[in-house]
Design a protein around this motif. Structure first.
Motif, PDB file in Angstrom:
ATOM      1  N   ARG A  84       0.929  -1.045   0.193  1.00  0.00           N
ATOM      2  CA  ARG A  84       0.024   0.388  -0.202  1.00  0.00           C
ATOM      3  C   ARG A  84       1.014   1.013  -0.197  1.00  0.00           C
ATOM      4  O   ARG A  84       2.073   1.418   1.287  1.00  0.00           O
ATOM      5  CB  ARG A  84      -1.038   0.258   1.198  1.00  0.00           C
ATOM      6  CG  ARG A  84      -1.831   0.814   1.571  1.00  0.00           C
ATOM      7  CD  ARG A  84      -2.671   1.197   2.436  1.00  0.00           C
ATOM      8  NE  ARG A  84      -3.367  -0.085   2.781  1.00  0.00           N
ATOM      9  CZ  ARG A  84      -4.537  -0.040   2.476  1.00  0.00           C
ATOM     10  NH1 ARG A  84      -5.468   0.476   1.442  1.00  0.00           N
ATOM     11  NH2 ARG A  84      -5.500  -0.943   3.026  1.00  0.00           N
ATOM     12  N   GLY A  85       0.970   2.159  -1.304  1.00  0.00           N
ATOM     13  CA  GLY A  85       1.404   3.686  -0.859  1.00  0.00           C
ATOM     14  C   GLY A  85       3.243   3.464  -1.775  1.00  0.00           C
ATOM     15  O   GLY A  85       3.820   4.290  -2.340  1.00  0.00           O
ATOM     16  N   ALA A  86       2.762   2.022  -2.455  1.00  0.00           N
ATOM     17  CA  ALA A  86       4.214   1.508  -3.504  1.00  0.00           C
ATOM     18  C   ALA A  86       4.160   2.376  -3.960  1.00  0.00           C
ATOM     19  O   ALA A  86       2.969   3.278  -5.070  1.00  0.00           O
ATOM     20  CB  ALA A  86       4.537   0.250  -3.413  1.00  0.00           C
ATOM     21  N   SER A  87       5.632   3.427  -4.877  1.00  0.00           N
ATOM     22  CA  SER A  87       5.580   4.019  -5.956  1.00  0.00           C
ATOM     23  C   SER A  87       5.341   3.181  -7.428  1.00  0.00           C
ATOM     24  O   SER A  87       6.347   2.594  -6.716  1.00  0.00           O
ATOM     25  CB  SER A  87       6.880   4.908  -5.944  1.00  0.00           C
ATOM     26  OG  SER A  87       7.814   4.173  -5.992  1.00  0.00           O
ATOM     27  N   PHE A  88       5.458   3.471  -8.312  1.00  0.00           N
ATOM     28  CA  PHE A  88       5.016   2.890  -9.586  1.00  0.00           C
ATOM     29  C   PHE A  88       7.141   2.678 -10.096  1.00  0.00           C
ATOM     30  O   PHE A  88       6.560   1.350 -10.080  1.00  0.00           O
ATOM     31  CB  PHE A  88       4.222   3.779 -10.308  1.00  0.00           C
ATOM     32  CG  PHE A  88       4.474   2.596 -12.118  1.00  0.00           C
ATOM     33  CD1 PHE A  88       3.155   2.179 -11.951  1.00  0.00           C
ATOM     34  CD2 PHE A  88       5.466   2.009 -13.095  1.00  0.00           C
ATOM     35  CE1 PHE A  88       2.945   1.102 -12.780  1.00  0.00           C
ATOM     36  CE2 PHE A  88       4.845   1.530 -13.940  1.00  0.00           C
ATOM     37  CZ  PHE A  88       3.130   1.093 -14.086  1.00  0.00           C
ATOM     38  N   SER A  89       7.901   3.794  -9.601  1.00  0.00           N
ATOM     39  CA  SER A  89       9.118   3.915 -10.123  1.00  0.00           C
ATOM     40  C   SER A  89       9.225   2.403  -9.052  1.00  0.00           C
ATOM     41  O   SER A  89      10.810   1.511  -9.428  1.00  0.00           O
ATOM     42  CB  SER A  89      10.098   4.599  -9.616  1.00  0.00           C
ATOM     43  OG  SER A  89       9.409   5.914 -10.606  1.00  0.00           O
ATOM     44  N   ALA A  90       9.369   2.372  -8.060  1.00  0.00           N
ATOM     45  CA  ALA A  90       9.449   1.044  -6.835  1.00  0.00           C
ATOM     46  C   ALA A  90       9.608  -0.311  -7.287  1.00  0.00           C
ATOM     47  O   ALA A  90       9.750  -1.429  -7.384  1.00  0.00           O
ATOM     48  CB  ALA A  90       9.098   1.591  -5.454  1.00  0.00           C
ATOM     49  N   VAL A  91       7.644  -0.479  -7.982  1.00  0.00           N
ATOM     50  CA  VAL A  91       7.266  -1.605  -8.393  1.00  0.00           C
ATOM     51  C   VAL A  91       7.712  -1.946  -9.287  1.00  0.00           C
ATOM     52  O   VAL A  91       8.639  -2.847  -9.821  1.00  0.00           O
ATOM     53  CB  VAL A  91       6.206  -1.375  -8.219  1.00  0.00           C
ATOM     54  CG1 VAL A  91       5.269  -2.775  -8.992  1.00  0.00           C
ATOM     55  CG2 VAL A  91       5.162  -1.191  -6.812  1.00  0.00           C
ATOM     56  N   SER A  92       8.383  -0.958 -10.365  1.00  0.00           N
ATOM     57  CA  SER A  92       9.289  -1.343 -11.511  1.00  0.00           C
ATOM     58  C   SER A  92      10.767  -1.743 -11.230  1.00  0.00           C
ATOM     59  O   SER A  92      10.921  -2.578 -11.768  1.00  0.00           O
ATOM     60  CB  SER A  92       9.099  -0.163 -12.636  1.00  0.00           C
ATOM     61  OG  SER A  92       7.836   0.862 -13.260  1.00  0.00           O
ATOM     62  N   ARG A  93      11.580  -1.352 -10.765  1.00  0.00           N
ATOM     63  CA  ARG A  93      12.873  -1.679  -9.906  1.00  0.00           C
ATOM     64  C   ARG A  93      12.232  -3.064  -9.593  1.00  0.00           C
ATOM     65  O   ARG A  93      13.135  -4.031  -9.986  1.00  0.00           O
ATOM     66  CB  ARG A  93      13.146  -1.223  -9.131  1.00  0.00           C
ATOM     67  CG  ARG A  93      13.792   0.121 -10.058  1.00  0.00           C
ATOM     68  CD  ARG A  93      14.136   1.036  -9.077  1.00  0.00           C
ATOM     69  NE  ARG A  93      14.328   1.568  -7.703  1.00  0.00           N
ATOM     70  CZ  ARG A  93      13.576   2.176  -7.276  1.00  0.00           C
ATOM     71  NH1 ARG A  93      13.168   4.197  -8.562  1.00  0.00           N
ATOM     72  NH2 ARG A  93      12.812   2.852  -6.181  1.00  0.00           N
ATOM     73  N   ARG A 116      12.300   0.619 -17.366  1.00  0.00           N
ATOM     74  CA  ARG A 116      12.179   2.469 -17.376  1.00  0.00           C
ATOM     75  C   ARG A 116      11.311   2.358 -19.149  1.00  0.00           C
ATOM     76  O   ARG A 116      10.677   3.368 -18.957  1.00  0.00           O
ATOM     77  CB  ARG A 116      14.093   2.963 -17.955  1.00  0.00           C
ATOM     78  CG  ARG A 116      14.872   3.234 -17.169  1.00  0.00           C
ATOM     79  CD  ARG A 116      15.997   3.567 -17.725  1.00  0.00           C
ATOM     80  NE  ARG A 116      16.837   2.285 -18.369  1.00  0.00           N
ATOM     81  CZ  ARG A 116      17.985   3.016 -18.943  1.00  0.00           C
ATOM     82  NH1 ARG A 116      18.654   3.513 -19.465  1.00  0.00           N
ATOM     83  NH2 ARG A 116      18.049   1.238 -18.836  1.00  0.00           N
ATOM     84  N   ILE A 117      11.512   1.304 -19.785  1.00  0.00           N
ATOM     85  CA  ILE A 117      10.481   1.425 -20.513  1.00  0.00           C
ATOM     86  C   ILE A 117       9.399   1.067 -19.788  1.00  0.00           C
ATOM     87  O   ILE A 117       8.509   1.107 -20.462  1.00  0.00           O
ATOM     88  CB  ILE A 117      10.863  -0.430 -21.037  1.00  0.00           C
ATOM     89  CG1 ILE A 117      12.343  -0.219 -21.763  1.00  0.00           C
ATOM     90  CG2 ILE A 117      10.172  -0.775 -22.790  1.00  0.00           C
ATOM     91  CD1 ILE A 117      12.615  -0.775 -22.791  1.00  0.00           C
ATOM     92  N   PHE A 118       9.059   0.038 -19.008  1.00  0.00           N
ATOM     93  CA  PHE A 118       8.058  -0.391 -18.239  1.00  0.00           C
ATOM     94  C   PHE A 118       7.357   0.875 -17.587  1.00  0.00           C
ATOM     95  O   PHE A 118       5.950   0.617 -18.348  1.00  0.00           O
ATOM     96  CB  PHE A 118       8.571  -1.134 -17.348  1.00  0.00           C
ATOM     97  CG  PHE A 118       7.245  -1.663 -16.768  1.00  0.00           C
ATOM     98  CD1 PHE A 118       6.349  -2.982 -17.158  1.00  0.00           C
ATOM     99  CD2 PHE A 118       6.566  -1.243 -15.712  1.00  0.00           C
ATOM    100  CE1 PHE A 118       4.868  -2.759 -16.855  1.00  0.00           C
ATOM    101  CE2 PHE A 118       5.367  -2.326 -14.709  1.00  0.00           C
ATOM    102  CZ  PHE A 118       4.347  -2.702 -15.293  1.00  0.00           C
ATOM    103  N   ARG A 119       7.770   1.897 -17.056  1.00  0.00           N
ATOM    104  CA  ARG A 119       7.999   3.119 -16.498  1.00  0.00           C
ATOM    105  C   ARG A 119       6.910   3.827 -18.249  1.00  0.00           C
ATOM    106  O   ARG A 119       5.891   4.350 -17.724  1.00  0.00           O
ATOM    107  CB  ARG A 119       8.710   3.684 -15.986  1.00  0.00           C
ATOM    108  CG  ARG A 119       8.799   3.093 -14.575  1.00  0.00           C
ATOM    109  CD  ARG A 119       9.534   4.200 -13.651  1.00  0.00           C
ATOM    110  NE  ARG A 119      11.034   4.510 -14.450  1.00  0.00           N
ATOM    111  CZ  ARG A 119      11.779   4.241 -13.728  1.00  0.00           C
ATOM    112  NH1 ARG A 119      11.720   3.280 -13.045  1.00  0.00           N
ATOM    113  NH2 ARG A 119      13.186   4.513 -14.634  1.00  0.00           N
ATOM    114  N   ILE A 120       7.404   4.233 -19.305  1.00  0.00           N
ATOM    115  CA  ILE A 120       7.600   4.920 -20.244  1.00  0.00           C
ATOM    116  C   ILE A 120       6.171   4.412 -20.552  1.00  0.00           C
ATOM    117  O   ILE A 120       5.002   4.881 -21.384  1.00  0.00           O
ATOM    118  CB  ILE A 120       9.276   4.297 -21.349  1.00  0.00           C
ATOM    119  CG1 ILE A 120      10.019   5.735 -20.702  1.00  0.00           C
ATOM    120  CG2 ILE A 120       8.240   5.340 -22.248  1.00  0.00           C
ATOM    121  CD1 ILE A 120      10.537   5.632 -21.672  1.00  0.00           C
ATOM    122  N   GLY A 121       6.608   3.052 -20.908  1.00  0.00           N
ATOM    123  CA  GLY A 121       5.349   2.695 -21.202  1.00  0.00           C
ATOM    124  C   GLY A 121       3.785   2.989 -20.827  1.00  0.00           C
ATOM    125  O   GLY A 121       2.466   3.247 -21.244  1.00  0.00           O
TER     126      GLY A 121
END
Length: 392
Positions: A47-56, A68-73
């Motif tokens: 809960r409250g996790a950032s998208f960047s953290a989940v992407s990593r 990075r591609i996942f975040r850009i998409g």
């Protein structure tokens, strides 16, 4: 000279554009191509996790080739703000777009452990299950009777896990007292319940619950769903029913619910009671007698005595005319629909047939034959004197 410089600059610009286009095409292909996962994984989104953290995390666990591609998409798809907390199964070879859908679509989590608090007529079970990634099915880990059995260690070891999900499943035919009594034993709920809701007004259904939800909020949602179901069913009722209000239809639905657990029989059972009411006959149904004894607080646990069949209570349909004053349980949607849309039959009687269903009859002679067959089955099974005969 200037022509050469301009020509070289234009050439360089075109090369840059081609490179950018190639990069975009590569990134788009990476986003939709099958992913690198060889085996499915269970991903927990806090809960409250950032998208960047989940992407990593996804990149570290090998679910996506490039965070990075996942975040850009995700940004390009306007989904980066839709991240939902929970536990999600990421299948083998899932593309980035499939991973994105899994963690942003919402709804019930698809991975991890699941606690189903099942409120039944005779007992309330806590069932702990865990997803088997190999088969993509939830496998039962442990089951115990809430409030009646010691809490198993398997449950205690995971009870405080953040990714534990909770459901409450209410069976058709439970009483409002049984629901309230069971909810008081649910250790993942908070708050108190001071009163028992009116009988019949709680919808048997499955409810997704967050840890710490107020018990009163759970009951309110059960009431809301039942109100919606009853209103929709009443709006679509057939003409010339022998009851005039949705509340009376709910009473009839509760009787139907307690008389048969066979879905295909509900409208037939409804037709029997509707036919009796139209002919001025008493309903003569055992579950109403039982409710007059227990008031819905627990299970009778034995067969009815002849003295109880003759005892006058507001619910004893062997001695009162018409419907009892209240429902005798919380009926499910199929029973409600049967009450407002019964089969068109000439049936007046029914009796258990030994298979879990019933044998229906239009005449007393035919009914007596069915009863004789049922009595023979009872004698064979050693259950003489149990309920199962309607309209002897």
């Amino acid at each position: 000279m200037w022509k050469g410089i301009a020509s070289n600059a234009l050439t360089f610009f075109i090369v840059i554009l081609v490179a950018i286009a190639a990069l975009v095409a590569w990134g788009r292909n990476e986003f939709v191509a099958p992913g690198p996962l060889a085996q499915p994984i269970c991903l927990q989104v806090e809960r409250g996790a950032s998208f960047s953290a989940v992407s990593r995390v996804l990149e570290e666990r090998g679910a996506v080739t490039d965070a990075r591609i996942f975040r850009i998409g995700a940004d390009y798809s306007d989904r980066s703000d839709d991240l939902k907390f929970g536990s999600y199964m990421i299948p083998a070879n899932a593309s980035m777009v499939e991973v994105l859908e899994a963690i942003t679509a919402g709804g019930r989590s698809t991975c991890g452990r699941d606690v189903n608090f099942r409120i039944g007529v005779t007992r309330s079970d806590v069932v702990l299950s865990e997803l088997d990634l190999g088969t993509n099915t939830f496998v039962e880990v442990v089951r115990f009777d809430a409030g009646a059995e010691p809490v198993p260690m398997e449950y205690l070891e995971v009870a405080d896990d953040a990714d534990l999900r909770f459901r409450i499943t209410v069976a058709e035919g439970v009483t409002s007292w049984q629901v309230v009594d069971a909810l008081k034993k649910a250790d993942f709920l908070t708050g108190s319940l001071e009163t028992v809701p009116p009988e019949g007004t709680l919808a048997p259904d499955s409810y997704e619950i967050e840890r710490g939800t107020e018990r009163g909020a759970v009951v309110a949602e059960m009431s809301r769903r039942q109100e919606v179901r009853l209103a929709e069913a009443w709006a679509n009722r057939v003409a010339d029913l022998p009851y005039d209000t949705p509340e009376e239809a709910l009473i009839m639905a509760s009787i139907i619910e307690k008389e048969t657990a066979v879905p295909d029989e509900r409208r037939q059972v409804a037709s029997v009671f509707v036919n009796r009411m139209r002919q001025g006959m008493r309903l003569q149904t055992d579950p109403t007698v039982i409710y007059g004894i227990t008031k819905g607080e627990g299970v009778l646990g034995r067969g009815l005595r002849q003295s109880e069949l003759r005892r006058e209570t507001p619910w004893n349909t062997y001695v009162i005319d018409g419907l009892p004053p209240t429902p005798i349980a919380n009926p499910g949607q199929l029973a409600i629909e049967a009450a407002v849309n019964p089969d068109t039959t000439d049936y007046i009687f029914f009796v258990a047939d030994g298979t879990g269903g019933h044998a229906f009859a239009e005449t007393l002679e035919e009914h007596n034959e069915n009863v004789a067959r049922w009595r023979a089955i009872e004698a064979e099974q050693g259950t003489e004197g149990q309920t199962g005969v309607q309209g002897e």
